[in-house]
Design a protein around this motif. Structure first.
Motif, PDB file in Angstrom:
ATOM      1  N   GLN A   8       0.856  -1.186   0.000  1.00 46.28           N
ATOM      2  CA  GLN A   8       0.000   0.000   0.000  1.00 46.28           C
ATOM      3  C   GLN A   8       0.887   1.229   0.000  1.00 46.28           C
ATOM      4  O   GLN A   8       1.984   1.233   0.539  1.00 46.28           O
ATOM      5  CB  GLN A   8      -0.949   0.021   1.190  1.00 46.28           C
ATOM      6  CG  GLN A   8      -0.339   0.372   2.536  1.00 46.28           C
ATOM      7  CD  GLN A   8      -0.137   1.868   2.779  1.00 46.28           C
ATOM      8  OE1 GLN A   8      -0.872   2.714   2.287  1.00 46.28           O
ATOM      9  NE2 GLN A   8       0.888   2.200   3.542  1.00 46.28           N
ATOM     10  N   GLN A 106      -4.326   7.027  -2.246  1.00 46.88           N
ATOM     11  CA  GLN A 106      -3.941   5.710  -1.753  1.00 46.88           C
ATOM     12  C   GLN A 106      -4.150   4.665  -2.830  1.00 46.88           C
ATOM     13  O   GLN A 106      -5.106   4.751  -3.605  1.00 46.88           O
ATOM     14  CB  GLN A 106      -4.778   5.347  -0.529  1.00 46.88           C
ATOM     15  CG  GLN A 106      -4.450   3.984   0.060  1.00 46.88           C
ATOM     16  CD  GLN A 106      -5.333   3.668   1.236  1.00 46.88           C
ATOM     17  OE1 GLN A 106      -6.550   3.624   1.105  1.00 46.88           O
ATOM     18  NE2 GLN A 106      -4.725   3.461   2.388  1.00 46.88           N
ATOM     19  N   LEU A 108      -3.617   0.177  -3.323  1.00 46.11           N
ATOM     20  CA  LEU A 108      -3.235  -1.137  -2.819  1.00 46.11           C
ATOM     21  C   LEU A 108      -2.920  -2.014  -4.019  1.00 46.11           C
ATOM     22  O   LEU A 108      -3.537  -1.860  -5.076  1.00 46.11           O
ATOM     23  CB  LEU A 108      -4.373  -1.775  -2.025  1.00 46.11           C
ATOM     24  CG  LEU A 108      -5.066  -0.952  -0.950  1.00 46.11           C
ATOM     25  CD1 LEU A 108      -6.212  -1.740  -0.336  1.00 46.11           C
ATOM     26  CD2 LEU A 108      -4.087  -0.522   0.112  1.00 46.11           C
TER      27      LEU A 108
END
Length: 161
Positions: A8, A106, A108
């Protein structure tokens, strides 16, 4: 041992220089929050710069942008820390005090077990998520994808919806 681990990255842009007094509470909390992350079930690795955090690691040409990168066993382990560790939640609730809004901050993605991603890799994943939406290349808590070996991703977390 799992064939894949979850990477991440999250980025933020300080409204004022990192060392400004307005950011003191955030900066003072980093060591404690990072220690909690490292002690969390499923934690594997985190990016560290010259100090015990990554605030001095160059992310872009903008010196106000910082990154946090880490690797976890799976989506559930990361979500448990992000959304259920009280110390981390306290910082997240105050992020608007310190940081500008970024649409996609963000990403992932799955990495082969043992791989430690670079900031350039992480930024490429943020760019991919911004350009293409969630895909197996870069996704979010709201729409996770299974690992390349077929290990299922966690269900959507209520905290993210």
């Amino acid at each position: 041992m799992a064939a894949y681990e979850l990477a991440q990255i999250n980025i933020a842009r300080f409204r004022l220089p990192a060392d400004h007094v307005a950011n003191r509470d955030f900066m003072d909390a980093l060591d404690a929050v990072n220690a909690i992350a490292e002690a969390s079930d499923g934690f594997v690795w985190r990016l560290v710069g010259e100090g015990n955090d990554a605030t001095d690691v160059a992310v872009t040409d903008d010196p106000h942008v910082i990154a946090n990168m880490s690797v976890w066993r799976d989506v559930d382990a990361l979500a448990a820390f992000v959304y259920r560790a009280p110390e981390h939640l306290a910082i997240m609730r105050r992020r608007k005090e310190w940081f500008d809004h970024i649409d996609v901050f963000q990403a992932l993605w799955w990495v082969p077990a043992g791989h430690r991603p670079t900031v350039a890799e992480g930024m490429a994943r943020i760019d991919s998520l911004a350009a293409n939406g969630p895909t197996p290349t870069a996704f979010s808590f709201k729409q996770p994808f299974a690992a390349p070996d077929g290990t299922p991703a966690a269900a959507v977390h209520d905290e993210c919806a």
